[in-house]
Write a protein that holds these residues in place. Structure first.
Motif, mmCIF file in Angstrom:
data_model
loop_
_atom_site.group_PDB
_atom_site.id
_atom_site.type_symbol
_atom_site.label_atom_id
_atom_site.label_comp_id
_atom_site.label_asym_id
_atom_site.label_seq_id
_atom_site.Cartn_x
_atom_site.Cartn_y
_atom_site.Cartn_z
ATOM 1 N N THR A 44 90.827 32.424 22.125
ATOM 2 C CA THR A 44 92.270 32.372 22.247
ATOM 3 C C THR A 44 92.599 31.543 23.477
ATOM 4 N N LYS A 92 98.403 30.903 24.925
ATOM 5 C CA LYS A 92 98.718 31.985 23.996
ATOM 6 C C LYS A 92 98.562 33.339 24.675
ATOM 7 N N VAL A 93 97.532 33.503 25.462
ATOM 8 C CA VAL A 93 97.304 34.768 26.163
ATOM 9 C C VAL A 93 98.462 35.058 27.108
ATOM 10 N N TYR A 121 101.523 33.753 27.122
ATOM 11 C CA TYR A 121 102.791 33.912 26.406
ATOM 12 C C TYR A 121 102.876 35.257 25.692
ATOM 13 N N SER A 122 101.795 35.687 25.053
ATOM 14 C CA SER A 122 101.842 36.944 24.315
ATOM 15 C C SER A 122 102.055 38.126 25.256
ATOM 16 N N GLU A 123 101.442 38.092 26.430
ATOM 17 C CA GLU A 123 101.651 39.161 27.408
ATOM 18 C C GLU A 123 103.106 39.194 27.866
ATOM 19 N N SER A 138 105.807 37.818 26.323
ATOM 20 C CA SER A 138 106.744 38.106 25.241
ATOM 21 C C SER A 138 106.704 39.571 24.833
ATOM 22 N N SER A 139 105.553 40.222 24.954
ATOM 23 C CA SER A 139 105.488 41.639 24.586
ATOM 24 C C SER A 139 106.321 42.491 25.539
#
Length: 154
Positions: A33, A37-38, A40-42, A44-45
């Protein structure tokens, strides 16, 4: 290339997919990954928490006496007098008032563990003798208030 070239190449290789790195096999690359992405996902969550139940409830719309024909369809079909199925919200948010069904109220012992029930209001009744559908206005008003009380990130 000098030292700056080697540093920039090492940094850039961290942003490339696994398969492009020398010495990696296909097994090493299956769960790769990228760092963007790592990150952003953290992030955005923490910001975006989609609740599909909310969008479904809004798509269905505000509870209305016009819905009673649908809620009472089973009673009409079976010819049974009594309270009809009513509006069960999809969002996992229990009902604060006592006009909702007992099992969907926040003060219900089953809902005190943090896994709140979905609110349900039974504001329609069917009389098999007169074949009339009636509306409990107080319960309907409570269902509308529950619908309108949704708050973002609640």
């Amino acid at each position: 290339g000098g030292i700056l070239f080697l540093i920039s190449e090492a940094i850039a290789s961290g942003f490339q997919e696994c398969e492009d790195k020398p010495g990696n096999t296909e097994d090493d690359c299956e769960k790769w990954t990228g760092p963007v992405k790592v990150a952003y996902s953290e992030l955005s969550s923490l910001i975006i928490k989609a609740d599909k139940g909310v969008s479904t409830d809004f798509a269905i719309g505000e509870p209305s006496a016009d819905d009673c024909a649908d809620y009472c369809a089973k009673n009409v079909e079976e010819g049974t007098t009594g309270t009809c199925s009513g509006r069960k919200f999809k969002q996992k948010r229990c009902a604060e008032d006592t006009l909702a069904t007992a099992e969907s109220q926040c003060n219900n012992v089953a809902n005190l563990d943090g896994k709140k029930a979905k609110a349900q209001y039974k504001f329609c009744s069917y009389d098999a003798v007169t074949q009339n559908i009636s509306v409990d206005e107080a319960t309907l008003k409570a269902a509308v208030a529950h619908y309108n009380s949704y708050k973002v990130n609640s």
